[in-house]
Structures are given as structure tokens and as C-alpha cells.
Design an enzyme around this catalytic site. Structure first.
Site, PDB file in Angstrom:
ATOM      1  N   ASP A 197     -43.892 -30.924 -64.508  1.00 43.76           N
ATOM      2  CA  ASP A 197     -42.321 -30.698 -64.574  1.00 43.76           C
ATOM      3  C   ASP A 197     -41.652 -31.866 -64.131  1.00 43.76           C
ATOM      4  O   ASP A 197     -40.487 -32.012 -64.904  1.00 43.76           O
ATOM      5  CB  ASP A 197     -42.252 -29.675 -63.218  1.00 43.76           C
ATOM      6  CG  ASP A 197     -42.755 -28.430 -63.429  1.00 43.76           C
ATOM      7  OD1 ASP A 197     -43.786 -28.316 -64.426  1.00 43.76           O
ATOM      8  OD2 ASP A 197     -42.544 -27.488 -62.375  1.00 43.76           O
ATOM      9  N   ARG A 212     -66.689 -43.052 -65.558  1.00 42.36           N
ATOM     10  CA  ARG A 212     -66.409 -41.515 -65.968  1.00 42.36           C
ATOM     11  C   ARG A 212     -66.136 -41.379 -67.421  1.00 42.36           C
ATOM     12  O   ARG A 212     -66.577 -40.290 -67.911  1.00 42.36           O
ATOM     13  CB  ARG A 212     -65.101 -41.076 -65.188  1.00 42.36           C
ATOM     14  CG  ARG A 212     -65.197 -41.036 -63.883  1.00 42.36           C
ATOM     15  CD  ARG A 212     -63.687 -40.722 -63.266  1.00 42.36           C
ATOM     16  NE  ARG A 212     -64.077 -40.816 -61.666  1.00 42.36           N
ATOM     17  CZ  ARG A 212     -63.340 -40.385 -60.885  1.00 42.36           C
ATOM     18  NH1 ARG A 212     -61.791 -40.539 -61.237  1.00 42.36           N
ATOM     19  NH2 ARG A 212     -63.530 -40.677 -59.527  1.00 42.36           N
ATOM     20  N   HIS A 227     -58.951 -34.532 -65.624  1.00 40.76           N
ATOM     21  CA  HIS A 227     -58.895 -34.975 -64.549  1.00 40.76           C
ATOM     22  C   HIS A 227     -57.449 -35.580 -63.634  1.00 40.76           C
ATOM     23  O   HIS A 227     -57.250 -35.413 -62.628  1.00 40.76           O
ATOM     24  CB  HIS A 227     -60.188 -35.694 -63.970  1.00 40.76           C
ATOM     25  CG  HIS A 227     -60.236 -35.861 -62.595  1.00 40.76           C
ATOM     26  ND1 HIS A 227     -60.491 -35.062 -61.419  1.00 40.76           N
ATOM     27  CD2 HIS A 227     -60.360 -37.197 -61.723  1.00 40.76           C
ATOM     28  CE1 HIS A 227     -60.276 -35.500 -60.166  1.00 40.76           C
ATOM     29  NE2 HIS A 227     -60.381 -36.990 -60.549  1.00 40.76           N
ATOM     30  N   GLY A 267     -63.050 -37.860 -52.693  1.00 46.15           N
ATOM     31  CA  GLY A 267     -63.812 -39.096 -52.235  1.00 46.15           C
ATOM     32  C   GLY A 267     -62.967 -39.895 -51.290  1.00 46.15           C
ATOM     33  O   GLY A 267     -63.527 -40.424 -50.400  1.00 46.15           O
ATOM     34  N   VAL A 294     -49.229 -36.268 -51.450  1.00 46.81           N
ATOM     35  CA  VAL A 294     -48.916 -37.704 -50.646  1.00 46.81           C
ATOM     36  C   VAL A 294     -47.783 -38.722 -51.060  1.00 46.81           C
ATOM     37  O   VAL A 294     -47.272 -39.115 -50.231  1.00 46.81           O
ATOM     38  CB  VAL A 294     -50.397 -38.333 -50.965  1.00 46.81           C
ATOM     39  CG1 VAL A 294     -50.175 -39.635 -50.716  1.00 46.81           C
ATOM     40  CG2 VAL A 294     -51.735 -37.656 -50.335  1.00 46.81           C
ATOM     41  N   ARG A 342     -58.580 -44.992 -64.853  1.00 54.99           N
ATOM     42  CA  ARG A 342     -58.096 -45.355 -63.476  1.00 54.99           C
ATOM     43  C   ARG A 342     -59.537 -45.757 -62.814  1.00 54.99           C
ATOM     44  O   ARG A 342     -60.498 -44.905 -62.893  1.00 54.99           O
ATOM     45  CB  ARG A 342     -57.610 -43.972 -62.797  1.00 54.99           C
ATOM     46  CG  ARG A 342     -57.741 -43.982 -61.282  1.00 54.99           C
ATOM     47  CD  ARG A 342     -56.890 -42.861 -60.814  1.00 54.99           C
ATOM     48  NE  ARG A 342     -57.767 -41.845 -60.938  1.00 54.99           N
ATOM     49  CZ  ARG A 342     -58.403 -41.002 -60.083  1.00 54.99           C
ATOM     50  NH1 ARG A 342     -58.145 -41.391 -58.575  1.00 54.99           N
ATOM     51  NH2 ARG A 342     -59.078 -39.942 -60.116  1.00 54.99           N
ATOM     52  N   GLU A 344     -67.988 -46.337 -54.510  1.00 53.36           N
ATOM     53  CA  GLU A 344     -67.782 -45.410 -55.405  1.00 53.36           C
ATOM     54  C   GLU A 344     -68.089 -46.087 -56.772  1.00 53.36           C
ATOM     55  O   GLU A 344     -67.935 -47.581 -56.835  1.00 53.36           O
ATOM     56  CB  GLU A 344     -66.487 -44.643 -55.410  1.00 53.36           C
ATOM     57  CG  GLU A 344     -66.573 -43.571 -54.503  1.00 53.36           C
ATOM     58  CD  GLU A 344     -65.292 -42.582 -54.755  1.00 53.36           C
ATOM     59  OE1 GLU A 344     -64.301 -43.278 -55.255  1.00 53.36           O
ATOM     60  OE2 GLU A 344     -65.211 -41.883 -53.837  1.00 53.36           O
ATOM     61  N   HIS A 399     -62.959 -36.225 -66.308  1.00 52.46           N
ATOM     62  CA  HIS A 399     -63.913 -36.356 -65.449  1.00 52.46           C
ATOM     63  C   HIS A 399     -65.287 -35.560 -65.858  1.00 52.46           C
ATOM     64  O   HIS A 399     -65.187 -34.480 -66.459  1.00 52.46           O
ATOM     65  CB  HIS A 399     -63.915 -35.808 -64.063  1.00 52.46           C
ATOM     66  CG  HIS A 399     -64.685 -36.231 -63.018  1.00 52.46           C
ATOM     67  ND1 HIS A 399     -65.749 -35.911 -62.478  1.00 52.46           N
ATOM     68  CD2 HIS A 399     -64.263 -37.202 -61.759  1.00 52.46           C
ATOM     69  CE1 HIS A 399     -66.265 -36.391 -61.682  1.00 52.46           C
ATOM     70  NE2 HIS A 399     -65.258 -37.182 -61.248  1.00 52.46           N
TER      71      HIS A 399
END
Ligand SMILES: Cc1cc2nc3c(=O)[nH]c(=O)nc-3n(C[C@H](O)[C@H](O)[C@H](O)COP(=O)(O)OP(=O)(O)OC[C@H]3O[C@@H](n4cnc5c(N)ncnc54)[C@H](O)[C@@H]3O)c2cc1C
Length: 489
Positions: A206, A274, A335, A47, A14, A370, A114, A227
Site C-alpha cells: 500500500d 537462498r 519472501h 532468525g 519494526v 538480501r 546464518e 525463499h
């Protein structure tokens, strides 16, 4: 003759794809992806994206507060304010270019809740939001004549020269160079530093390793999110995510004896954040002497489950588990990476002309942990900011000639011994997986440091295996170094 570009983007998740779309037609852009375009953490996102889009029921202050609480107030406040206030227009831009977010009957975007969010603000496409966004972005990028794409091409070297950079590329067995006035690193996370991860095969850190070798500042790499519910497959590498939303819809977490245990560790039970649930699972695993755990949602209507979680349902079926009738075997997994290449508000790193965005970067938005669905938003906001800043600079200073390209390696060398990546993954899994083991920090750091030195000075043949082993080793070394020095804990 080596080719030169105004901008080279390393990565086609993204962050990379959205950045590429921001440039005007007179800026020539090269986007590089080490595997096929659709293989990325972005494509796996389930999600959705968090954004304040319903001003009647939500506002920026609430989203900021939720982000700070999840991040244990270790966030960079101005970065969070930028994320929350600029993010909604980026999400609307995705909708405008064709991302098929789920809608209510009224035509409004459907917004779900959430863990950690005080309002319904997650826009989504069923349980495969990332794939819907990536597919649309790829379509848009391919329609732009100023963007060239190189797939199955590994960037293995990044050198700073006057007015820009030279990059070393490996495609198959062919080694080449490209020049760039500006470089955006958008190479994603580091999941493959661990044995257990939800991340895609490309997540070997990388870009972080390349930035580190160039002298860019790397920050808080030991801030890692684990997670609590990844599918516990027999095959250790592929651990697909069982979204938090499954617990949100009533699934209960069971130990090896079939007992619920989460409330023993936190009054919020299975719906605690989490890190808290992951912590509870590992403590329960030590108490029971077993790594066998399950999520059970069989008490819900099978049709509801299939409608609400079509992707998870079919992935479980592929593994022989019918989640409408069977308990799903799960266990915590690496995660997400909160730290990364240090960047400022315009996504600039500490190296002039070098930018970073997405999971490989550290903006300070996430603090110590996060908040769900803030990472796609961060990738959008900061990759756009990077592209805007590069565009401005190109306009102001024109297209200055690049310094000479450094000598290119012929790639020949010794064969890489087998098992280096496995060894590092075992060290990381044993030293810092959910519950840190400080007594192992020094020894693990020394072992990994030895591997890093050997990989850098050992004259190994240039192959994808070598590039990824070197990245994993460098990243593990930085994480263990931070832990050893007591940073972040
Ligand atoms: C299972 C799962 C579910 C998630 N769900 C959500 C969610 O619901 N909401 C949310 O906000 N976040 C979610 N996340 C996190 C989010 O998906 C990622 O943080 C985000 O997509 C990262 O995007 P990116 O562009 O930074 O990196 P990525 O999407 O991982 O892309 C990395 C790109 O870099 C390329 N690359 C890497 N190294 C090289 C190299 N050496 N040379 C050339 N190319 C290279 C890769 O080929 C790839 O194209 C989830 C993550 C996972 C794993």
C-alpha cells in the site's frame, strides 16, 4: 474539525514502532496500522538481527563484505557502511528497552550463524525474534503520551499540501482525514502480490502505491527474494517459513522421489544462498514434473529439534506434521522485497517531507539479494534516521500551518468485482516466480496495466478490498514494467 499531527507514521512494524519511539515528548505523533498492531512481517521474523557486537571475533569490514557478496555487488556501498556501523547501537538500544535476546551462560548476548555470514553475529530470541522485538516496542510506544495509535485503519490517500500532507483514512465504514507536517511510510513488503508467499496478510504494497501515486521515485521493485523453504500447505495463502537454520542444523532437501538433489545444481548443496537453492528447486520441479518437495531433519535428536525450533515445531504440528518424525513438505515462496520507495541516508524520499523506512523502502543496502537478518537491522537504522531528520527540521522551522485539506471522497461507488487480486497473483506467479519468463513480460504487463487503469478510473466503492487490490495492481504493474524494460536482470 480535522486533527493535525507533527508526524504521521503509516505502519506499525519494526520500522514504524522504532521511529515513533525516537521523538521527544513535544512532537505529537500518530501511528496508523491497517489491522491489529501485531499483524506484520516484523512479527513473523524468526532468525534474528545481524550486527557486529563481538569486536574480538568480528568487524565492520567483514559484515560489509558479506552484505556485498550476498547482494552481488549491486549494493549502495555508503548505505551498507551506514547500516553496519550504526546498527549495533540500535540493537543494543533494543536490549536496553527490554527485548529479551537469548544469552550465553556468561550473560553475553548469544550470536548465531546464518547462511552468507562469515561470523556468528545474529542476535535472536529463540526462533521468534520478530515477535519478541515487536511486543517490546509496542509496550514502549504505548507508554509514551505523545504517541497516538489508530489500529484497523487503512490509509487510502496521501496528498501533498503547503508545509505537509493530508491523509485519507478508512476505519470500518468511517472515512476521515488527518494532517501531518511529516509522513513516514513504513508499510512493509509486497508478498501478497504473489500466490505463494511467507508474508503476512498486510503485505500488499500500500505505501509503495501511495508514494507512487504522489510521484515519489520507486526503484528496483523487481528485485524480489524467493525463499527456498516455506511450508507447502494445502491452503495456498498461508505458507509459514521454515527457517534457514533448519538446514543449518542438518536438514536435507528431498525431491518427490525422496532423493537429495541440491548438489546437482551447486557444490554448496542445501546451504547455498537462498536464490541458488530456490533456483535448484524450480529446475528440479521441472525435471521431475512435480511440486512435491520435503525437508528432512528426522535424523536429529527429537529433544534438540523441539528446543532449537519450538515455534516451527508447533506450527508444523498444527498442520499435522511432526518434524521429529515426518518430512516437512516445502516449496519456494516470495519472501522479501529488496527494492521500494527510493530514499537517501536520512530516509527522505524524493518528495519533500515524505520519508520511508523498512521493507517498503529502497536504500540500496541489499543490492540484488538480501543477506539474512539484515532487514530488521535496516528497518531500525533508517527509521531512526528518519525520525532524527524530522525532529531536526521541526526544531529549525517550527510548526508551520498546513495547507487546506483536499475534498474528501464519500467512498460511494460500484462494488469491486471478485477475483481481481487472484488474477494478478496468478499473472505474477506465472511470469516471474524464481525463474523469470521474459516471453510473458509484455502480455502480463498489458493485462495488469488494464486492471490498474480500471481500478483508478472505475469509481469503485472505498473498501479495504479495493485499497489492497489497487495497491497490488500498481505494484505488479511497476514490477512488470521494470522487467519489460530489462531493468535489473
Ligand atoms: C516469515 C518471515 C521471516 C523473516 N525473518 C527475518 C529475520 O529473521 N531477520 C530479518 O532481518 N528479517 C526477517 N524477515 C524480514 C523482516 O521481518 C521484514 O523485512 C521487516 O520486519 C519489515 O518491517 P516493516 O516495519 O518494514 O514492515 P511490517 O513489519 O510488515 O509492518 C508493516 C505495517 O504497515 C501497516 N500498513 C500497511 N499498509 C497500510 C495502510 N494502507 N494503512 C495503514 N497501515 C498499513 C501494517 O498494518 C503493518 O503495521 C522475515 C520476514 C518474514 C515474512
Amino acid at each position: 474539525m480535522n486533527k493535525e499531527y507533527d508526524v504521521v507514521i503509516i505502519g506499525a512494524g519494526v520500522a514504524g514502532l522504532y521511529a515513533a519511539l525516537q521523538f521527544s515528548g513535544d512532537v505529537n505523533v500518530l501511528m496508523i496500522s491497517k489491522r491489529e498492531l501485531t499483524l506484520s512481517n516484523s512479527s513473523l521474523a524468526q532468525g534474528g538481527v545481524a550486527a557486529v557486537l563481538d569486536k574480538d571475533h568480528d568487524n565492520f569490514k567483514l559484515h560489509i563484505a558479506d552484505t556485498l557478496i550476498a547482494g552481488k555487488f549491486k549494493n549502495n556501498l555508503s548505505a551498507v557502511e551506514k547500516l553496519v556501523s550504526e546498527g549495533p547501537s540500535d540493537v543494543m538500544r533494543l536490549k536496553d528497552i527490554g527485548v529479551d535476546f537469548d544469552k550465553e551462560k556468561s550473560g553475553e548476548l548469544s550470536k548465531t550463524l546464518e547462511a552468507g555470514h562469515s561470523r556468528n553475529r545474529i542476535v535472536h530470541h529463540k526462533d521468534s525474534t520478530g515477535k519478541a522485538i515487536v511486543d517490546t516496542l509496542i509496550e514502549n510506544v504505548k507508554a509514551k503520551p505523545n504517541i497516538s495509535i489508530k489500529e484497523n485503519t487503512y490509509v487510502f490517500e496521501l496528498d501533498k499540501v503547503e508545509n505537509g500532507f493530508w491523509l485519507g483514512l478508512l476505519s470500518g465504514t468511517e472515512i476521515s482525514q488527518v494532517g501531518a507536517r511529516f509522513v513516514l511510510i513504513a508499510t512493509g513488503g509486497i508478498g501478497r502480490v504473489y500466490q505463494y508467499t511467507t508474508n503476512s496478510a498486510v503485505a500488499t504494497g500500500d505505501g509503495i502505491a501511495l508514494a507512487h501515486m504522489l510521484g515519489a521515485e520507486i526503484k528496483h521493485l523487481s528485485r524480489i527474494q524467493f525463499h527456498p523453504t516455506a511450508f507447502a500447505a494445502e491452503n495456498e495463502r498461508e505458507r509459514f517459513l521454515i527457517s534457514e537454520a533448519v538446514r543449518g542444523e542438518g536438514a536435507v532437501y528431498l525431491n518427490c522421489k525422496g532423493e537429495r538433489f541440491a548438489f546437482k545444481y551447486d557444490e554448496r548443496g542445501e546451504l547455498a544462498p537462498r536464490d541458488v537453492v530456490s533456483d535448484a528447486v524450480i529446475r528440479e520441479s521441472i525435471a521431475t514434473g512435480s511440486e512435491k518437495f520435503y525437508l528432512d531433519i528426522t535424523h536429529k535428536d527429537p529433544e534438540f529439534i523441539k528446543q532449537r525450533f519450538p515455534m516451527i515445531y508447533s506450527r508444523c504440528l498444527e498442520e499435522g506434521v511432526d518434524m521429529t518424525k515426518d518430512k516437512i513438505p516445502v516449496f519456494p515462496c516470495q519472501h522479501y522485497l529488496m527494492g521500494g520507495i527510493q530514499i537517501g541516508a536520512n530516509a527522505q524520499t524524493t518528495v519533500e517531507g515524505l520519508y520511508a523506512a523498512g521493507e517498503c523502502s529502497h536504500t540500496g543496502v541489499h543490492g540484488a539479494n538480501r543477506l539474512a537478518s539484515n532487514s530488521l537491522l535496516e528497518a531500525l537504522v533508517y527509521s531512526r534516521s528518519a525520525a532524527e531528520n524530522m525532529s531536526e527540521k521541526l526544531k529549525k522551522s517550527g510548526k508551520k500551518p498546513l495547507g487546506a485539506a483536499p475534498k474528501l471522497t464519500d467512498g460511494k461507488g460500484r462494488e469491486l468485482p471478485k477475483g481481481i487480486r487472484t488474477e494478478i497473483r496468478k499473472i505474477m506467479q506465472d511470469t516471474y516466480f524464481v525463474l523469470p519468463k521474459p516471453e510473458k513480460y509484455q502480455e502480463s504487463y498489458t493485462e495488469v496495466d488494464k486492471i490498474v487503469n480500471d481500478l483508478i478510473t472505475g469509481n469503485y466503492e472505498l473498501t479495504p478490498d479495493f485499497i489492497e487490490a489497487r495497491s497490488i495492481a500498481i505494484v505488479a504493474g511497476i514490477i512488470l514494467g521494470e522487467l519489460k524494460e530489462g531493468i535489473n536482470l
